[in-house]
Design a protein around this motif. Structure first.
Motif, short mmCIF file in Angstrom:
data_model
loop_
_atom_site.label_atom_id
_atom_site.label_comp_id
_atom_site.label_asym_id
_atom_site.label_seq_id
_atom_site.Cartn_x
_atom_site.Cartn_y
_atom_site.Cartn_z
N ILE A 1 1.04 -1.22 -0.05
CA ILE A 1 -0.02 -0.11 -0.07
C ILE A 1 0.77 1.19 -0.14
CG2 ILE A 1 -1.88 -1.17 1.05
CD1 ILE A 1 -1.15 0.49 3.67
N TYR A 2 0.49 2.40 -0.46
CA TYR A 2 1.30 3.45 -0.66
C TYR A 2 0.54 4.56 0.34
CZ TYR A 2 2.77 7.92 -2.41
OH TYR A 2 3.26 9.23 -2.69
N PHE A 3 1.56 4.85 1.40
CA PHE A 3 1.08 5.94 2.29
C PHE A 3 1.89 7.04 2.10
CE2 PHE A 3 1.84 8.28 6.22
CZ PHE A 3 0.63 8.44 6.62
N SER A 4 1.33 7.97 1.65
CA SER A 4 1.98 9.38 1.43
C SER A 4 1.92 10.18 2.60
CB SER A 4 1.08 10.27 0.12
OG SER A 4 1.50 11.48 -0.22
N ALA A 5 2.94 10.51 3.22
CA ALA A 5 3.04 11.09 4.36
C ALA A 5 2.40 12.85 4.13
CB ALA A 5 4.27 11.23 5.01
N LYS B 1 -1.87 -1.52 -3.92
CA LYS B 1 -3.00 -2.21 -3.83
C LYS B 1 -4.04 -1.06 -3.40
CE LYS B 1 -1.78 -6.47 -4.13
NZ LYS B 1 -2.50 -7.20 -5.39
N PHE B 2 -3.79 -0.39 -2.47
CA PHE B 2 -4.63 0.78 -2.41
C PHE B 2 -3.60 2.07 -1.71
CE2 PHE B 2 -5.01 -1.61 1.91
CZ PHE B 2 -4.73 -0.54 2.84
N VAL B 3 -4.19 3.29 -1.70
CA VAL B 3 -3.47 4.45 -1.11
C VAL B 3 -4.00 4.85 0.01
CG1 VAL B 3 -2.92 7.10 -1.49
CG2 VAL B 3 -2.56 5.20 -3.34
N ALA B 4 -3.35 5.24 1.11
CA ALA B 4 -3.53 5.66 2.38
C ALA B 4 -3.21 7.08 2.73
CB ALA B 4 -3.08 4.85 3.55
N THR B 5 -3.87 7.87 3.16
CA THR B 5 -3.76 9.21 3.29
C THR B 5 -4.34 9.92 4.22
OG1 THR B 5 -3.31 11.47 2.00
CG2 THR B 5 -5.34 10.12 1.47
N GLY C 1 -8.22 5.33 -10.30
CA GLY C 1 -8.68 4.00 -10.27
C GLY C 1 -8.47 3.14 -8.99
N THR C 2 -7.59 3.61 -8.32
CA THR C 2 -6.95 3.16 -7.20
C THR C 2 -7.73 3.16 -5.78
OG1 THR C 2 -4.85 3.15 -8.11
CG2 THR C 2 -4.82 2.52 -5.71
N PRO C 3 -8.14 2.04 -5.03
CA PRO C 3 -8.78 2.13 -4.07
C PRO C 3 -7.99 3.36 -2.99
CG PRO C 3 -8.81 0.19 -4.37
CD PRO C 3 -7.87 0.73 -5.50
N THR C 4 -8.84 4.22 -2.36
CA THR C 4 -8.23 5.07 -1.25
C THR C 4 -8.73 4.98 0.13
OG1 THR C 4 -7.90 6.54 -3.35
CG2 THR C 4 -8.11 7.66 -0.95
N LEU C 5 -7.96 4.85 1.11
CA LEU C 5 -8.40 5.07 2.45
C LEU C 5 -7.78 6.55 2.74
CD1 LEU C 5 -8.27 1.86 2.01
CD2 LEU C 5 -7.82 1.68 4.29
N SER C 6 -8.87 7.22 3.40
CA SER C 6 -8.60 8.56 3.78
C SER C 6 -8.98 8.77 5.32
CB SER C 6 -9.41 9.60 3.01
OG SER C 6 -8.92 10.86 3.07
N PHE C 7 -8.01 9.19 5.97
CA PHE C 7 -8.14 9.29 7.37
C PHE C 7 -8.54 10.89 7.65
CE2 PHE C 7 -5.84 5.47 6.82
CZ PHE C 7 -6.07 4.63 8.08
N GLY C 8 -9.05 11.14 8.69
CA GLY C 8 -9.32 12.67 9.07
C GLY C 8 -10.35 13.12 8.35
N SER C 9 -10.32 14.49 7.71
CA SER C 9 -11.19 15.21 7.14
C SER C 9 -10.76 15.65 5.78
CB SER C 9 -12.04 16.20 7.72
OG SER C 9 -12.89 16.95 7.15
N SER C 10 -11.50 15.43 4.52
CA SER C 10 -11.19 16.12 3.37
C SER C 10 -12.19 16.37 2.48
CB SER C 10 -10.34 14.97 2.57
OG SER C 10 -9.67 15.40 1.61
N TRP C 11 -11.77 17.43 1.49
CA TRP C 11 -12.95 17.75 0.71
C TRP C 11 -13.73 16.86 -0.15
CZ3 TRP C 11 -12.43 17.62 -4.37
CH2 TRP C 11 -10.94 17.25 -5.08
#
Length: 170
Positions: free
Chosen positions: A17-21, A108-112, A125-135
């Motif tokens: 998974i890709y975690f973009s800090a 497999k997915f991106v986490a941010t 087209g890559t699944p995204t898991l988003s933590f916190g609050s985003s637009w």
């Protein structure tokens, strides 16, 4: 310290998974992220919900180390921060020069924590898991993570072959 520990991505040989800090300090990651402004909260959850044979490719925000006039980073992460990152058995640090699009496409997915990379991931087209609050959380194809249970459910859907709905994204 960061550059001493980077790995080369294995786009064809590893499940990751890709975690973009996030860049810190910044409003999106220090205010909108709430509980998840601490990257280790997110990384602990991710480390515990992904399969044992998956890795987390962690890429620091490029502005963190910038020395360019007008773009100089305000480093708030210490040597101990990076030592702690290295203590995880399933995290690999990526060079800030690694192409984000390649990481998104091969993951497999991106986490941010609500960063732009989440939207870029959805558009690609890559699944995204988003933590916190985003637009972009109103997009039903984004997994908005508020708890470890949310993360488990999202990862299980990805394992089962979930693909973001292009109509929803449009």
């Amino acid at each position: 310290e960061y550059n001493k520990s980077i790995h080369s991505p294995k786009f064809n040989g590893e499940k990751f998974i890709y975690f973009s800090a996030s860049y810190q300090p910044e409003a999106l990651t220090n205010i909108n992220a709430g509980f998840y402004s601490d990257h280790f909260q997110v990384l602990d959850i991710l480390s515990n919900v992904i399969p044992n044979d998956w890795l987390i490719y962690y890429k620091e925000h490029p502005a963190t180390f910038s020395t360019l006039p007008g773009f100089r980073g305000s480093l708030v992460k210490s040597k101990q921060y990076y030592d702690r990152l290295k203590s995880y058995g399933n995290i690999r640090l990526m060079s800030t020069n690694t192409k984000t699009t390649k990481l998104i496409d091969a993951s497999k997915f991106v986490a941010t924590i609500g960063g732009t990379v989440g939207w870029e991931s959805i558009l690609r087209g890559t699944p995204t898991l988003s933590f916190g609050s985003s637009w972009y959380h109103d997009c039903k194809s984004v997994f908005v993570i508020k708890s470890i249970d949310d993360a488990k459910k999202a990862v299980n859907k990805v394992i089962d072959g979930y693909i973001p709905d292009q109509e929803d994204i449009l």
